[in-house]
Design a protein around this motif. Structure first.
Motif: not given
Ligand SMILES: Cc1cc2nc3c(=O)[nH]c(=O)nc-3n(C[C@H](O)[C@H](O)[C@H](O)COP(=O)(O)OP(=O)(O)OC[C@H]3O[C@@H](n4cnc5c(N)ncnc54)[C@H](O)[C@@H]3O)c2cc1C
Length: 326
Positions: A61-63, A67, A124-125, A131, A133, A138, A173, A183-184, A217, A221-222
């Motif tokens: 799983f790619i992390l 968030s 946005i974390p 992001a 992906y 927002a 989204k 696709l990575l 906040l 949460s996610a």
């Molecule tokens: C307080 C809060 C506020 C938020 N506000 C917003 C908002 O306003 N708008 C919004 O859109 N989202 C929001 N989010 C959700 C989240 O922050 C976003 O969706 C963020 O872009 C996810 O990025 P991440 O790196 O944490 O992905 P992760 O949660 O780690 O992964 C999400 C998905 O992406 C895939 N992925 C990650 N990196 C890669 C890579 N390099 N290649 C292929 N796949 C990959 C993972 O496998 C997983 O399926 C919020 C979250 C929180 C906690």
């Protein structure tokens, strides 16, 4: 057999950890253990980690920043690869960032370089890879709008490819990456515009204030659990008595977007709690972890919300968060 695999993965991926609690790597602070966990700090290490898992027939799983994910409480008997290649360059109006670069840092650096376009993403974390992906968005703007090119590793062929913005098929989204699991994302090129440093800062402040006022906040949460209703809106048929009871619905339909949070709120679900998972009182599309929420609690709450919203409005909510394994 198990020991052999353990030794092999250690040889192939020096630094790989075992039995790592995933709750420590998600903003939800929920999740069981991963049998193996590897932090890939460079593009090559990221590619090697994938190769190792393929060689050992180990699911992975790619992390990113964790968030937007809800991991199961049960052990994941595979390899979690945390994308931590964080380098980026800014030249003229272009940001070239490795997939693991934190989005909040890119937002800040864009402002410092008088580059406009990312202000809305403040708060946005996660990583730029995550992001892209999910086409994070927002305030009516989305990351896909800024993408010039995405460098990817095709996991079927192990070839590196460059996808244009069009090829990424960004929608609300959504992107090609959500559908083509091979696709990575390795790196991302964003094109911004020259702007006024102070004005950009001011706008960021404004967006951040709105977030603080409207989002819970202070709890893990996610982010938003469900997608707003956009593309399916033309298919939505709302009964006349509901439009009378909830007159805002007419405006939302006219604008082409019904916020999921509105529907959840009007279904009377703010504050609904299962275990330590609760629908936020502040923003109904957030489920917050009050301390010791389990995946099952969140899943039960999600099912309850969907059922109730469907019953009242006839609308099927769709999850925005990634539930793994699904
Ligand atoms: C307080 C809060 C506020 C938020 N506000 C917003 C908002 O306003 N708008 C919004 O859109 N989202 C929001 N989010 C959700 C989240 O922050 C976003 O969706 C963020 O872009 C996810 O990025 P991440 O790196 O944490 O992905 P992760 O949660 O780690 O992964 C999400 C998905 O992406 C895939 N992925 C990650 N990196 C890669 C890579 N390099 N290649 C292929 N796949 C990959 C993972 O496998 C997983 O399926 C919020 C979250 C929180 C906690």
């Amino acid at each position: 057999m198990q020991r052999k695999k353990q030794q092999k993965i250690k040889n192939l991926l020096p630094g790989v950890k075992e039995n790592v609690s995933l709750k420590d790597y998600t903003t939800f602070k929920i999740g069981g253990k991963a049998k193996y966990f590897f932090v890939a700090k460079t593009k090559n290490k990221l590619i090697n980690a994938i190769k190792a898992s393929k060689q050992l027939n180990l699911p992975f799983f790619i992390l990113g920043g964790g968030s937007n994910v809800l991991f199961s409480d049960k052990e994941f008997k595979g390899l979690v690869i945390r994308v931590k290649n964080v380098k980026f360059k800014i030249k003229n109006c272009v940001i070239n960032a490795e997939a693991g670069a934190p989005l909040p840092l890119l937002v800040q650096k864009a402002q410092q370089n008088s580059l406009s376009g990312l202000e809305w993403a403040v708060g946005i974390p996660g990583t730029i890879g995550g992001a892209v992906y999910g086409n994070a968005s927002a305030f009516g703007k989305a990351i896909g709008d800024l993408v010039k090119q995405v460098e990817v590793l095709d996991l079927k062929t192990f070839k590196i490819k460059k996808l244009s913005k069009k090829e990424c098929q960004f929608k609300y989204k959504d992107s090609i990456f959500k559908h083509k699991k091979n696709l990575l994302i390795l790196s991302v090129i964003l094109r911004l515009k020259k702007g006024n440093k102070e004005k950009i800062k001011e706008n960021m402040k404004r967006f951040l204030t709105i977030r603080k006022e409207t989002q819970p906040l202070n709890y893990p949460s996610a982010g938003c659990i469900f997608k707003n209703l956009k593309s399916q809106i033309s298919k939505v048929k709302i009964k006349k008595n509901l439009l009378r009871k909830f007159p805002e619905l007419r405006d939302f339909i006219q604008k082409g977007e019904i916020p999921a949070g509105y529907l959840i709120d009007k279904a009377g679900l703010k504050g609904k709690r299962i275990g330590d998972a609760m629908v936020s009182e502040k923003h109904a599309n957030f489920i917050v972890n009050l301390g010791n929420a389990k995946t099952k609690d969140v899943q039960k709450l999600i099912a309850h919300i969907k059922k109730k919203v469907k019953k009242i409005f006839g609308i099927e909510l769709k999850e925005e968060i990634i539930i793994f394994p699904h």
